[in-house]
Design a protein around this motif. Structure first.
Motif, PDB file in Angstrom:
ATOM      1  N   LEU A  39       1.230  -1.527  -0.126  1.00  0.00           N
ATOM      2  CA  LEU A  39       0.211   0.185  -0.425  1.00  0.00           C
ATOM      3  C   LEU A  39       0.945   1.332  -0.093  1.00  0.00           C
ATOM      4  O   LEU A  39      -0.041   2.484  -0.797  1.00  0.00           O
ATOM      5  N   TYR A  40       1.656   0.933   0.201  1.00  0.00           N
ATOM      6  CA  TYR A  40       2.991   2.367   0.644  1.00  0.00           C
ATOM      7  C   TYR A  40       3.901   2.947  -0.684  1.00  0.00           C
ATOM      8  O   TYR A  40       3.705   3.777  -1.341  1.00  0.00           O
ATOM      9  N   VAL A  41       3.721   1.803  -1.374  1.00  0.00           N
ATOM     10  CA  VAL A  41       4.789   2.033  -3.148  1.00  0.00           C
ATOM     11  C   VAL A  41       3.690   2.526  -3.769  1.00  0.00           C
ATOM     12  O   VAL A  41       3.615   2.891  -4.370  1.00  0.00           O
ATOM     13  N   SER A  42       2.164   1.424  -3.350  1.00  0.00           N
ATOM     14  CA  SER A  42       0.791   2.415  -4.858  1.00  0.00           C
ATOM     15  C   SER A  42       0.827   2.866  -4.282  1.00  0.00           C
ATOM     16  O   SER A  42       0.531   4.201  -5.011  1.00  0.00           O
ATOM     17  N   ASP A  43       0.644   4.070  -3.145  1.00  0.00           N
ATOM     18  CA  ASP A  43       1.070   5.690  -2.689  1.00  0.00           C
ATOM     19  C   ASP A  43       1.239   6.174  -3.401  1.00  0.00           C
ATOM     20  O   ASP A  43       1.338   6.919  -3.933  1.00  0.00           O
ATOM     21  N   ASP A  48      -0.344  11.586  -9.001  1.00  0.00           N
ATOM     22  CA  ASP A  48      -0.545  12.902 -10.233  1.00  0.00           C
ATOM     23  C   ASP A  48      -1.167  11.703 -11.212  1.00  0.00           C
ATOM     24  O   ASP A  48      -1.113  12.338 -12.199  1.00  0.00           O
ATOM     25  N   ARG A  49      -1.581  10.640 -11.333  1.00  0.00           N
ATOM     26  CA  ARG A  49      -2.080  10.410 -11.635  1.00  0.00           C
ATOM     27  C   ARG A  49      -3.699   9.931 -11.875  1.00  0.00           C
ATOM     28  O   ARG A  49      -3.627   9.304 -12.633  1.00  0.00           O
ATOM     29  N   PHE A  50      -4.002  10.510 -10.919  1.00  0.00           N
ATOM     30  CA  PHE A  50      -5.641  10.914 -10.827  1.00  0.00           C
ATOM     31  C   PHE A  50      -5.914  11.994 -12.541  1.00  0.00           C
ATOM     32  O   PHE A  50      -7.870  12.142 -12.832  1.00  0.00           O
ATOM     33  N   ASN A  51      -4.919  12.791 -12.554  1.00  0.00           N
ATOM     34  CA  ASN A  51      -4.567  13.115 -14.213  1.00  0.00           C
ATOM     35  C   ASN A  51      -5.428  12.481 -15.256  1.00  0.00           C
ATOM     36  O   ASN A  51      -4.649  11.614 -15.576  1.00  0.00           O
ATOM     37  N   GLU A  52      -6.617  12.614 -15.643  1.00  0.00           N
ATOM     38  CA  GLU A  52      -6.788  12.605 -16.942  1.00  0.00           C
ATOM     39  C   GLU A  52      -5.896  12.161 -18.256  1.00  0.00           C
ATOM     40  O   GLU A  52      -4.885  10.875 -18.870  1.00  0.00           O
ATOM     41  N   LYS A  53      -4.949  13.516 -18.180  1.00  0.00           N
ATOM     42  CA  LYS A  53      -3.713  13.411 -18.954  1.00  0.00           C
ATOM     43  C   LYS A  53      -2.774  12.949 -18.373  1.00  0.00           C
ATOM     44  O   LYS A  53      -1.107  13.382 -19.507  1.00  0.00           O
ATOM     45  N   ALA A  54      -2.253  12.453 -17.725  1.00  0.00           N
ATOM     46  CA  ALA A  54      -1.004  12.839 -16.832  1.00  0.00           C
ATOM     47  C   ALA A  54      -0.171  11.501 -17.852  1.00  0.00           C
ATOM     48  O   ALA A  54       1.400  11.610 -17.690  1.00  0.00           O
ATOM     49  N   ASP A  55      -0.468  10.329 -18.981  1.00  0.00           N
ATOM     50  CA  ASP A  55       0.941   9.771 -19.356  1.00  0.00           C
ATOM     51  C   ASP A  55       1.613  11.544 -20.770  1.00  0.00           C
ATOM     52  O   ASP A  55       2.736  10.597 -20.888  1.00  0.00           O
ATOM     53  N   GLU A  56       0.665  12.353 -21.059  1.00  0.00           N
ATOM     54  CA  GLU A  56       0.595  12.893 -21.966  1.00  0.00           C
ATOM     55  C   GLU A  56       1.850  14.295 -20.746  1.00  0.00           C
ATOM     56  O   GLU A  56       2.089  15.387 -21.857  1.00  0.00           O
ATOM     57  N   ILE A  57       1.233  14.525 -19.932  1.00  0.00           N
ATOM     58  CA  ILE A  57       2.000  15.969 -19.190  1.00  0.00           C
ATOM     59  C   ILE A  57       3.459  15.959 -19.204  1.00  0.00           C
ATOM     60  O   ILE A  57       3.752  14.957 -18.536  1.00  0.00           O
ATOM     61  N   VAL A  58       3.775  16.554 -19.913  1.00  0.00           N
ATOM     62  CA  VAL A  58       5.192  16.411 -18.649  1.00  0.00           C
ATOM     63  C   VAL A  58       5.801  18.394 -18.601  1.00  0.00           C
ATOM     64  O   VAL A  58       4.942  19.440 -18.768  1.00  0.00           O
ATOM     65  N   ALA A 375       5.623   7.004   9.044  1.00  0.00           N
ATOM     66  CA  ALA A 375       5.996   7.002   6.930  1.00  0.00           C
ATOM     67  C   ALA A 375       4.977   8.340   6.648  1.00  0.00           C
ATOM     68  O   ALA A 375       5.926   9.431   5.304  1.00  0.00           O
ATOM     69  N   GLY A 376       4.399   9.529   6.976  1.00  0.00           N
ATOM     70  CA  GLY A 376       3.475  10.411   7.536  1.00  0.00           C
ATOM     71  C   GLY A 376       2.760  10.459   5.628  1.00  0.00           C
ATOM     72  O   GLY A 376       2.546  11.279   4.694  1.00  0.00           O
ATOM     73  N   LYS A 377       2.160   9.542   5.808  1.00  0.00           N
ATOM     74  CA  LYS A 377       0.977   9.104   5.190  1.00  0.00           C
ATOM     75  C   LYS A 377      -0.720   9.261   5.679  1.00  0.00           C
ATOM     76  O   LYS A 377      -0.712   8.684   6.635  1.00  0.00           O
ATOM     77  N   GLU A 378      -1.371   9.221   4.773  1.00  0.00           N
ATOM     78  CA  GLU A 378      -3.071   8.014   4.788  1.00  0.00           C
ATOM     79  C   GLU A 378      -3.212   7.706   4.931  1.00  0.00           C
ATOM     80  O   GLU A 378      -4.699   7.746   3.879  1.00  0.00           O
ATOM     81  N   ILE A 379      -2.625   6.403   4.677  1.00  0.00           N
ATOM     82  CA  ILE A 379      -3.343   4.874   3.905  1.00  0.00           C
ATOM     83  C   ILE A 379      -4.516   4.636   5.030  1.00  0.00           C
ATOM     84  O   ILE A 379      -4.438   4.807   6.244  1.00  0.00           O
ATOM     85  N   GLU A 380      -6.065   4.222   4.205  1.00  0.00           N
ATOM     86  CA  GLU A 380      -6.625   4.202   5.024  1.00  0.00           C
ATOM     87  C   GLU A 380      -6.755   2.352   5.049  1.00  0.00           C
ATOM     88  O   GLU A 380      -6.951   1.811   3.678  1.00  0.00           O
ATOM     89  N   PHE A 381      -8.013   1.197   6.471  1.00  0.00           N
ATOM     90  CA  PHE A 381      -7.824  -0.067   5.681  1.00  0.00           C
ATOM     91  C   PHE A 381      -8.485  -0.546   4.686  1.00  0.00           C
ATOM     92  O   PHE A 381      -8.454  -1.331   4.619  1.00  0.00           O
ATOM     93  N   SER A 382      -9.622   0.830   4.380  1.00  0.00           N
ATOM     94  CA  SER A 382     -10.360   0.087   3.504  1.00  0.00           C
ATOM     95  C   SER A 382      -9.400   0.399   1.843  1.00  0.00           C
ATOM     96  O   SER A 382     -10.270  -0.672   1.316  1.00  0.00           O
ATOM     97  N   SER A 383      -8.595   1.015   1.664  1.00  0.00           N
ATOM     98  CA  SER A 383      -7.652   0.982   0.681  1.00  0.00           C
ATOM     99  C   SER A 383      -7.563  -0.540   0.307  1.00  0.00           C
ATOM    100  O   SER A 383      -7.951  -1.214  -0.972  1.00  0.00           O
TER     101      SER A 383
END
Length: 803
Positions: A39-43, A48-58, A375-383
């Motif tokens: 879950l840490y690595v996934s986070d 920035d992958r929430f952006n619809e154009k994430a793969d095209e933005i530089v 780790a300074g994260k906000e990982i939730e158990f529901s994840s």
């Protein structure tokens, strides 16, 4: 048939509770660690992958090497965005962002302190996926002074009232902003977070045409499938075309002459790389990012823990072969074939893994709040309930079942029924060699992690105790005294008259934590040298900070106006080629009015005013006090001083709280990422050792059981408890010793690579290896010794009464 396998497997597990307890505990710790790290690595990878154009933005970034100054900046010049959009057919869109500092809001007579604000181009929402929940997205930023605010800020200021059309005042700039929209709060996994996005149409800096000043974070949207390298090859020509004509006027050199001895250029960075793959100077980054190295390290640790837990399962299953040999023999005589036996033993592995997984999930839920804080994260158990993680967990259960259960299953099912019924299995030979190899592997990982933890600890201690050129203890920084305006002098007088105060200086430039930042071009005899950092200070700065003046004098009111006088550090003297003859020398600084002569009146000892990851940079101190104050206390307990400061502050400026920090805390916060890494590494090292020792404890248990009668005979013949403990321990301790030969060279290489990130670092000393070996050997001996001592202390009559 499957039901029968599971039922029989459960009965065997219940029959061997000790082995089962060791297996399930080790597996549970390994699986819990895997879940946590997954879950840490996934986070970390989701930024920035929430952006619809994430793969095209530089992002467009600037890199240069000018007379030895290595420049790594995430900001570029104001005209870059429009120029690249016009000149590059691969660019669909371009947008800019400029961060604003110290923004204080007021609405309808109420004040709201500092808020995060950025100026962005009107097309910003076309590039980034930041949903507008009130107002029109397309037109929200198409007018000067229009602002889109976050949902949380809207609730804080306006409550349930519709904010669109209302006016907010930025009091420190007396700027009126018209609310044109409300956006959802920016996702946590974004590389920037702002509560206010103001249109650049009313922002003077955005209209500049110079290619010699960098102020804007600039993002491009490329056509799908465009290779970044293809676009980057076109950037040097554009840089030369646009920057070349301006360079002569700025530094007195043509672009061609400048490039002979120096290098500079624009480069592109994928949006999804920003969080984990950035190496830009702190002053040009939006927020502190992560580090891909730590993702690799923690992933490897979790994987190794899981492998060690599986090794325990394999070792204990094969070591207990002699206890189950008759069972295998009887099953084969009664008609069971090898395939059926394999299924039976895999069923047992599956049950153990499944129960260990449930226990791991329970451990994960208990440890999650602590890990988040660490780790300074906000990982939730529901994840964990997301389909991708549920499927991953099921896959992990199947993988562990086959990884941990396949070798014992094939090994036990291969017994010859005649030999099995005679119990002719001693656990020696080939299989003993495999078990020995697996034990070595376990302690390679354990010893390696112990050494790594010691190295991290020593580096952090080195940072904490290194002579950084000033005394960071007992310093209190108050950052916002400028808000007091006419009352500032009265406030400072009260501080100065406090008997608990040793000294005080008026400056907004702090060598650790939040600080003002100023950089200027330096010329020597009219020829551009490089950029250097400037500190604006008063005559009390050097004594308050406990710095050492090596040559010349400090600033003093006795000499009147000293705006053209400076004090430089040793590094600046070295770069300017002045050595120990700097006093009285003159050089020029680039200002808005042109080049200005400044004279050196002193040289100060180098001090670290940036992170210890970086070499000390050249620094120029000039007399121009403003901003805040730095207070040196006579006592380490500053709570009373802070209490009085707050009371006085509230008498002068009740609109906003006093903004203060302890400099020592700010210094430590600079290395928070490394400290967190060290703490997490220590935690997982301990867990890894526990898992490895569980396996070792189980193996010693079986060894003692196999040599039960031998121990009884030796005791009857006069062997002491210590001799028997030595007998049972020496083979295992030899394996632990062999593991050092593999673990230490590998750990040395990896930790040496990690230390390269620090300009100031320790050397990995021989005693660290010795200490790691002692700790590892001590833990192993304690684990082996407990069981060996128990076996050696038993009454020999119990083992010999059947003879």
């Amino acid at each position: 048939m499957i039901k029968n396998y599971l039922k029989t497997g459960w009965r065997n597990i219940i029959k061997n509770k000790g082995t089962f307890a060791v297996n399930i505990t080790g597996l549970a710790l390994g699986i819990a660690s895997c879940i946590m790290i997954m879950l840490y690595v996934s986070d970390e990878l989701s930024y920035d992958r929430f952006n619809e154009k994430a793969d095209e933005i530089v992002r467009v970034v600037f890199r240069a090497n000018v007379n030895g100054e290595e420049m790594k900046e995430a900001v570029v010049m104001a005209p870059v965005a429009q120029t690249l959009k016009n000149d590059l057919p691969e660019v669909i869109d371009a947008t800019r962002l400029a961060k604003s500092f110290n923004n204080r809001l007021e609405y309808n007579g109420s004040y709201y302190g500092q808020s995060s604000l950025a100026y962005v181009d009107p097309n910003f929402f076309n590039v980034f996926t930041l949903p507008i929940i009130q107002g029109e997205q397309k037109t929200s930023l198409d007018k000067p002074n229009s602002v889109v605010i976050s949902e949380s800020l809207a609730k804080s200021i306006f409550g349930n009232t519709d904010p669109v059309g209302k006016t907010i005042t930025v009091t420190n700039r007396d700027e009126q902003l018209n609310v044109s929209g409300v956006m959802k709060d920016m996702p946590k996994n974004s590389h920037f977070h702002f509560d206010l996005l103001v249109s650049t149409l009313g922002y003077e800096q955005a209209q500049k045409t110079t290619w010699m000043e960098s102020d804007f974070f600039t993002y491009l949207v490329l056509k799908k499938g465009t290779a970044i390298n293809t676009v980057e090859t076109k950037l040097p020509a554009i840089t030369k075309k646009c920057m070349g004509p301006q360079m002569m006027g700025a530094i007195g050199k043509s672009y061609e002459d400048f490039q002979k001895d120096n290098s500079l250029g624009l480069f592109l960075q994928p949006l999804t790389d920003i969080h984990l793959h950035s190496d830009f100077s702190d002053s040009t980054t939006l927020e502190q990012g992560g580090d891909i190295k730590y993702v690799y390290i923690f992933s490897a640790v979790a994987l190794f823990m899981l492998i060690i837990a599986c090794i325990n399962f394999m070792n204990l299953a094969t070591a207990s072969a002699s206890k189950r040999s008759k069972e295998v023999g009887i099953r084969k005589v009664l008609g069971s074939n090898k395939k059926q036996l394999i299924y039976q033993f895999l069923a047992e592995a599956f049950i153990s893994t499944l129960l260990a997984t449930f226990l791991a999930i329970a451990l994960f839920s208990i440890a999650l709040p602590f890990f988040n804080q660490l780790a300074g994260k906000e990982i939730e158990f529901s994840s964990l309930l997301k389909p991708v993680y549920v499927l991953s967990l099921l896959g992990l259960i199947i993988l562990i079942t086959f990884l941990a259960g396949s070798y014992p299953a094939f090994y036990l099912s291969s017994f010859n029924p005649l030999n099995a019924l005679k119990s002719k299995f001693s656990g020696s030979g080939k299989n003993s060699g495999i078990r020995s190899g697996l034990v070595i592997f376990q302690f390679v990982i354990s010893a390696g992690l112990i050494l790594a933890t010691l190295v991290v600890r020593e580096q952090m201690n080195y940072i904490q105790n290194k002579d950084i050129g000033y005394e960071k203890n007992q310093l209190l920084v108050v950052r916002n005294t400028y808000l007091l305006k006419n009352n500032e002098d009265n406030f400072l007088d009260k501080i100065e008259n406090d008997p608990r105060i040793a000294n005080m200086t008026h400056s907004a430039f702090v060598p650790a934590g939040e600080s003002d930042n100023e950089v200027g071009g330096i010329f020597l005899n009219g020829e551009f040298q490089r950029r250097m950092f400037f500190y604006n200070i008063d005559e009390n700065y050097i004594p308050t900070m406990g710095m050492e003046l090596l040559q010349g004098r400090n600033f003093s009111e006795e000499f009147g106006d000293e705006s053209d006088k400076v004090i430089i550090n040793e590094k600046a003297a070295e770069i300017l080629g002045l050595g120990k003859n700097a006093l009285g020398k003159t050089f020029q600084r680039d200002t808005n009015e042109g080049l200005r002569d400044i004279t050196i009146i002193g040289v100060i000892k180098d001090f670290n005013f940036r992170s210890l990851h970086q070499e000390i940079e050249p620094l120029i101190l000039k007399k121009n006090p403003y901003g805040g104050v730095i207070i040196r206390s006579k006592t380490a307990d500053m709570s009373g001083i802070i209490k009085n400061l707050n009371e006085d502050w509230n008498n002068y400026y009740p609109k906003e709280a006093l903004n203060y920090s302890v400099l020592d805390d700010s210094f430590n916060h600079t290395y928070l990422k490394e400290r967190k890494m060290g703490t997490i590494l220590t935690l997982f090292t301990i867990l890894t050792i526990i898992v490895a020792c569980l396996g070792l404890f189980g193996l010693v248990t079986f060894t003692a059981e196999q040599r039960f009668k031998e121990i009884g005979i030796r005791k009857v013949l006069g062997s002491s408890v210590s001799q028997i403990v030595t007998l049972l321990s020496k083979d295992f301790l030899k394996l632990v010793g062999i593991s050092f030969l593999i673990a230490f060279p590998l750990s040395y290489y990896l930790m040496n690579k990690w230390l390269q990130d620090f300009a100031y670092r320790i050397e990995i000393q021989w005693w660290l290896f010795l200490l790691a070996a002692i700790i590892t050997m001590g833990i192993a001996f304690l684990t082996i010794g407990i069981k060996s001592f128990k076996a050696a202390s038993m009454n020999p009559i119990k083992s010999l009464k059947t003879e």
